[in-house]
Design an enzyme around this catalytic site. Structure first.
Site, mmCIF file in Angstrom:
data_model
loop_
_atom_site.group_PDB
_atom_site.id
_atom_site.type_symbol
_atom_site.label_atom_id
_atom_site.label_comp_id
_atom_site.label_asym_id
_atom_site.label_seq_id
_atom_site.Cartn_x
_atom_site.Cartn_y
_atom_site.Cartn_z
ATOM 1 N N ASN A 267 -5.514 -9.995 -3.805
ATOM 2 C CA ASN A 267 -5.169 -9.449 -2.473
ATOM 3 C C ASN A 267 -4.696 -8.001 -2.621
ATOM 4 O O ASN A 267 -4.784 -7.212 -1.681
ATOM 5 C CB ASN A 267 -4.102 -10.307 -1.772
ATOM 6 N N LYS B 217 1.972 2.347 -4.960
ATOM 7 C CA LYS B 217 2.577 1.823 -6.197
ATOM 8 C C LYS B 217 1.741 2.189 -7.424
ATOM 9 O O LYS B 217 2.267 2.584 -8.459
ATOM 10 C CB LYS B 217 2.694 0.276 -6.114
ATOM 11 N N LEU C 79 3.959 12.442 1.158
ATOM 12 C CA LEU C 79 4.658 13.460 1.947
ATOM 13 C C LEU C 79 3.647 14.433 2.543
ATOM 14 O O LEU C 79 3.779 14.882 3.674
ATOM 15 C CB LEU C 79 5.659 14.195 1.048
ATOM 16 N N ARG D 207 1.632 -29.060 -7.074
ATOM 17 C CA ARG D 207 1.508 -29.547 -8.463
ATOM 18 C C ARG D 207 0.306 -30.446 -8.782
ATOM 19 O O ARG D 207 -0.199 -30.410 -9.887
ATOM 20 C CB ARG D 207 2.799 -30.260 -8.935
ATOM 21 N N HIS E 110 -4.987 -1.518 -5.663
ATOM 22 C CA HIS E 110 -4.147 -0.458 -6.232
ATOM 23 C C HIS E 110 -5.023 0.711 -6.680
ATOM 24 O O HIS E 110 -5.799 0.579 -7.628
ATOM 25 C CB HIS E 110 -3.340 -1.013 -7.405
ATOM 26 N N ASP F 207 0.810 -1.224 0.000
ATOM 27 C CA ASP F 207 0.000 0.000 0.000
ATOM 28 C C ASP F 207 0.843 1.275 0.000
ATOM 29 O O ASP F 207 0.409 2.313 0.520
ATOM 30 C CB ASP F 207 -0.961 0.021 1.206
ATOM 31 N N ARG G 285 -5.390 0.449 8.653
ATOM 32 C CA ARG G 285 -3.970 0.100 8.582
ATOM 33 C C ARG G 285 -3.269 0.529 9.865
ATOM 34 O O ARG G 285 -3.599 1.576 10.426
ATOM 35 C CB ARG G 285 -3.322 0.796 7.383
ATOM 36 N N LYS H 177 -0.329 4.660 -7.895
ATOM 37 C CA LYS H 177 -0.215 6.082 -8.229
ATOM 38 C C LYS H 177 1.059 6.317 -9.041
ATOM 39 O O LYS H 177 1.049 7.038 -10.046
ATOM 40 C CB LYS H 177 -0.235 6.902 -6.927
ATOM 41 N N VAL I 234 2.913 14.045 -3.685
ATOM 42 C CA VAL I 234 2.396 14.976 -2.685
ATOM 43 C C VAL I 234 0.861 15.021 -2.687
ATOM 44 O O VAL I 234 0.251 15.975 -2.211
ATOM 45 C CB VAL I 234 2.990 16.395 -2.880
ATOM 46 N N THR J 187 3.044 -12.603 2.418
ATOM 47 C CA THR J 187 2.163 -13.201 1.420
ATOM 48 C C THR J 187 2.893 -14.401 0.810
ATOM 49 O O THR J 187 4.001 -14.737 1.235
ATOM 50 C CB THR J 187 1.719 -12.145 0.375
HETATM 51 P P1 GDP Z 1 -0.762 0.490 -3.566
HETATM 52 O O1 GDP Z 1 -1.390 -0.802 -3.124
HETATM 53 O O2 GDP Z 1 0.694 0.543 -3.266
HETATM 54 O O3 GDP Z 1 -1.035 0.822 -5.009
HETATM 55 O O4 GDP Z 1 -1.426 1.620 -2.682
HETATM 56 P P2 GDP Z 1 -3.000 1.736 -2.252
HETATM 57 O O5 GDP Z 1 -3.787 2.171 -3.432
HETATM 58 O O6 GDP Z 1 -3.434 0.529 -1.527
HETATM 59 O O7 GDP Z 1 -2.900 2.856 -1.139
HETATM 60 C C1 GDP Z 1 -2.322 4.076 -1.403
HETATM 61 C C2 GDP Z 1 -3.350 5.182 -1.107
HETATM 62 O O8 GDP Z 1 -2.657 6.400 -1.043
HETATM 63 C C3 GDP Z 1 -4.407 5.359 -2.172
HETATM 64 O O9 GDP Z 1 -5.600 5.772 -1.551
HETATM 65 C C4 GDP Z 1 -3.839 6.479 -3.043
HETATM 66 O O10 GDP Z 1 -4.850 7.214 -3.712
HETATM 67 C C5 GDP Z 1 -3.165 7.310 -2.013
HETATM 68 N N1 GDP Z 1 -1.981 8.062 -2.420
HETATM 69 C C6 GDP Z 1 -0.988 7.709 -3.262
HETATM 70 N N2 GDP Z 1 -0.025 8.654 -3.266
HETATM 71 C C7 GDP Z 1 -0.430 9.616 -2.408
HETATM 72 C C8 GDP Z 1 0.148 10.838 -1.959
HETATM 73 O O11 GDP Z 1 1.252 11.222 -2.336
HETATM 74 N N3 GDP Z 1 -0.563 11.555 -1.040
HETATM 75 C C9 GDP Z 1 -1.766 11.153 -0.565
HETATM 76 N N4 GDP Z 1 -2.380 11.909 0.319
HETATM 77 N N5 GDP Z 1 -2.331 10.003 -0.968
HETATM 78 C C10 GDP Z 1 -1.658 9.242 -1.861
HETATM 79 P P1 IMO Z 2 -1.007 -4.081 -2.274
HETATM 80 O O1 IMO Z 2 -0.558 -4.641 -3.624
HETATM 81 C C1 IMO Z 2 -0.908 -4.558 2.031
HETATM 82 C C2 IMO Z 2 -1.002 -8.657 3.556
HETATM 83 C C3 IMO Z 2 -2.225 -9.112 4.322
HETATM 84 C C4 IMO Z 2 -1.575 -10.110 5.267
HETATM 85 C C5 IMO Z 2 -0.511 -10.769 4.387
HETATM 86 C C6 IMO Z 2 -0.942 -12.075 3.748
HETATM 87 O O2 IMO Z 2 -2.288 -3.349 -2.336
HETATM 88 O O3 IMO Z 2 0.106 -3.328 -1.640
HETATM 89 P P2 IMO Z 2 -2.548 -12.708 1.729
HETATM 90 O O4 IMO Z 2 -3.993 -12.446 1.505
HETATM 91 O O5 IMO Z 2 -1.663 -12.162 0.675
HETATM 92 O O6 IMO Z 2 -2.249 -14.159 1.997
HETATM 93 O O7 IMO Z 2 -2.209 -11.936 3.106
HETATM 94 O O8 IMO Z 2 -0.208 -9.827 3.380
HETATM 95 N N1 IMO Z 2 -1.282 -8.113 2.208
HETATM 96 C C7 IMO Z 2 -1.198 -6.822 1.899
HETATM 97 N N2 IMO Z 2 -0.943 -5.737 2.673
HETATM 98 N N3 IMO Z 2 -1.066 -4.413 0.704
HETATM 99 C C8 IMO Z 2 -1.303 -5.488 -0.080
HETATM 100 O O9 IMO Z 2 -1.328 -5.410 -1.423
HETATM 101 C C9 IMO Z 2 -1.427 -6.759 0.515
HETATM 102 N N4 IMO Z 2 -1.670 -7.997 0.048
HETATM 103 C C10 IMO Z 2 -1.568 -8.825 1.089
HETATM 104 O O10 IMO Z 2 -2.828 -8.036 5.006
HETATM 105 O O11 IMO Z 2 -0.907 -9.426 6.297
HETATM 106 MG MG MG Z 3 -2.908 -1.475 -1.812
#
Ligand code: GDP
Ligand code: IMO
Ligand code: MG
Length: 426
Positions: free
Chosen positions: A38, A16, A333, A143, A41, A13, A306, A18, A415, A240
């Site tokens: 799981n 990535k 940031l 397998r 994004h 989270d 989180r 973005k 930002v 994971t």
């Molecule tokens: P990912 O799984 O790594 O793609 O990230 P997620 O989408 O799960 O979580 C990132 C969250 O942060 C999302 O709600 C984005 O819209 C938000 N986000 C990404 N970059 C920024 C930033 O620079 N500032 C703020 N405030 N939010 C951001």
């Molecule tokens: P993105 O790609 C954050 C965490 C789960 C749990 C562990 C194992 O959005 O960053 P799983 O369902 O994969 O067997 O769970 O991994 N987890 C994540 N945490 N971002 C994710 O994906 C996650 N995908 C799995 O919360 O701790």
């Molecule tokens: Mg995510």
């Protein structure tokens, strides 16, 4: 940078999607290579927001090609729902989304086993997303029972194999977990139907990808989860079931390591984690709650709150080493804009020693306490900044400190959630 991996440098989270969406402007192809539904994004373009679980985040750019590689575990129902939701917003995947025929398929018994397994262990549970990820990768490695996308397209194969596989899974569900068994027939009917709908997207993506690279196309690899959730290099067993690190991009897409030109590690300006497992800089109580509210830190897939804490340099340093990071993308940031003082973790105290490297042994990690360094906040909005020089001096110093502690240069600072709220450092 013809081929670039963008991956999470922390516990997922990091933002990535973005970063991938921003970089897709210059790319031709975006590839998911591991994990499954799981992942959550989030891409925000203007007032439009989309949360991707399986379709690569580059799809918001019309005409860019997206691929789901062999290393992904594909939930066909989830990917079709995503394709339909995109179509409803006028974004077509036809002719530009390609799904590997070799990717393994997440089946209903994988989800049932994921949930039953977690429930059975009580407090020591991993805290998975319940999407069937671990049981699907288990079948892949074991397998005997693995079902791949190519099998979905072969109705006869599915009709023959699924009754045997479901019977074996029902033994575990009923006898070990005391859960109801599953009826194979509705599963066969549904999955034959998914195969028919998915057929138009299925391809040998390794060949397509190699051809794209040969033709000089720019390729972005979109990692899921983060380095500290890698099954080999993360905080095992609270990880994971895939290789989230840079090597996973090669095995999960079918191209060689000599094809990779750059690896961008995405890190938040602080740290978060969802699910259980060690988190040395976690802030419990009001400070953590404040960070969660400022950053709206709730999971994009499960909606779980989180866990939040200060930036920890040790996981990111580990990430720099394991992934061979060529640069960092620092996100969120702006979330720190209102805080008067910030802390960053520069080492761990372990008995009489100070550790500079993140320990692999969870028992050592559990005995560590963070060594924190205080830095001044900037208490000004940063969302409008488009160059480093637009940032307040304290924010610039903070970014520089994260970079030097992580021993990696910064290529991008985010930002705000929107595409435009990005500082391109190059
Ligand atoms: P990912 O799984 O790594 O793609 O990230 P997620 O989408 O799960 O979580 C990132 C969250 O942060 C999302 O709600 C984005 O819209 C938000 N986000 C990404 N970059 C920024 C930033 O620079 N500032 C703020 N405030 N939010 C951001
Ligand atoms: P993105 O790609 C954050 C965490 C789960 C749990 C562990 C194992 O959005 O960053 P799983 O369902 O994969 O067997 O769970 O991994 N987890 C994540 N945490 N971002 C994710 O994906 C996650 N995908 C799995 O919360 O701790
Ligand atoms: Mg995510």
């Amino acid at each position: 940078m013809p081929t670039t991996i963008v991956l999470g440098a922390q516990w997922g989270d990091e933002g990535k999607a973005k970063v991938v969406d921003y970089l897709t402007e210059r790319a031709d192809v975006v590839v998911r290579y591991q994990g499954g539904a799981n992942a959550g994004h989030t891409v925000k373009v203007g007032s439009d927001q989309f949360v991707f679980h399986l379709v690569p985040s580059g799809i918001m750019h019309p005409d860019k090609v997206c691929m789901v590689g062999n290393g992904v575990v594909l939930d066909p129902e989830a990917v079709l729902a995503e394709i339909d939701a995109l179509a409803a917003r006028g974004i077509s995947c036809a002719g530009r989304l390609f799904i590997s025929e070799s990717a393994h398929v997440v089946m209903p018994y994988h989800q049932a086993l994921d949930r039953a397994g977690e429930e059975s262990v009580g407090a020591t549970r991993i805290g998975t997303t319940g999407r069937g990820i671990g049981p699907c990768y288990r079948d892949k490695v074991e397998r005997t029972h693995g079902i791949r996308v190519m099998d979905l397209l072969d109705a006869e194969e599915l009709r023959q194999r699924l009754p045997v596989v479901v019977a074996a899974k029902n033994e575990i569900l009923t006898k070990i977990y005391g859960q109801p068994g599953l009826d194979p027939q509705p599963i066969i009917d549904a999955y034959v139907g998914y195969g028919q709908r998915l057929a138009q997207y299925v391809a040998d993506t390794s060949v397509l990808l190699s051809q794209a690279i040969e033709a000089g196309r720019e390729v972005l690899f979109e990692g899921a989860q983060g380095t500290l959730l890698d099954v080999d290099h993360g905080t095992y067993p609270f990880v994971t079931s895939s290789n989230t690190t840079a090597g996973g991009a090669c095995t999960g897409s079918g191209i060689g390591p000599t094809r990779i030109d750059a690896v961008v590690g995405v890190t938040k300006a602080y740290t978060t984690r969802v699910g259980n497992g060690p988190f040395p800089t976690e802030l419990l109580g009001p400070e953590g709650d404040r960070l969660r509210e400022l950053g709206h830190e709730y999971g994009a897939t499960t909606g779980r709150p989180r866990r939040c804490g200060w930036f920890d340099a040790l996981p990111v340093r580990r990430s720099a080493r394991i992934n061979g990071l060529t640069s960092l993308a620092i996100t969120r940031l702006d979330v720190l804009d209102s805080l008067p003082r910030l802390q960053v973790c520069v080492g761990y105290r372990f008995g009489q020693q100070t550790l500079e490297e993140f320990p692999a042994n969870p028992r050592v990690l559990a005995a560590c306490t963070p060594v924190l360094e205080e830095l001044p906040g900037w208490q000004q909005p940063t969302t409008g900044a488009r160059r480093l020089s637009d940032l307040p001096a304290a924010a610039r110093r903070y970014v520089e400190r994260l970079s030097s502690l992580s021993r990696t240069p910064v290529s991008l600072v985010s930002v705000g959630p929107e595409r435009a709220a990005t500082i391109d450092v190059e």
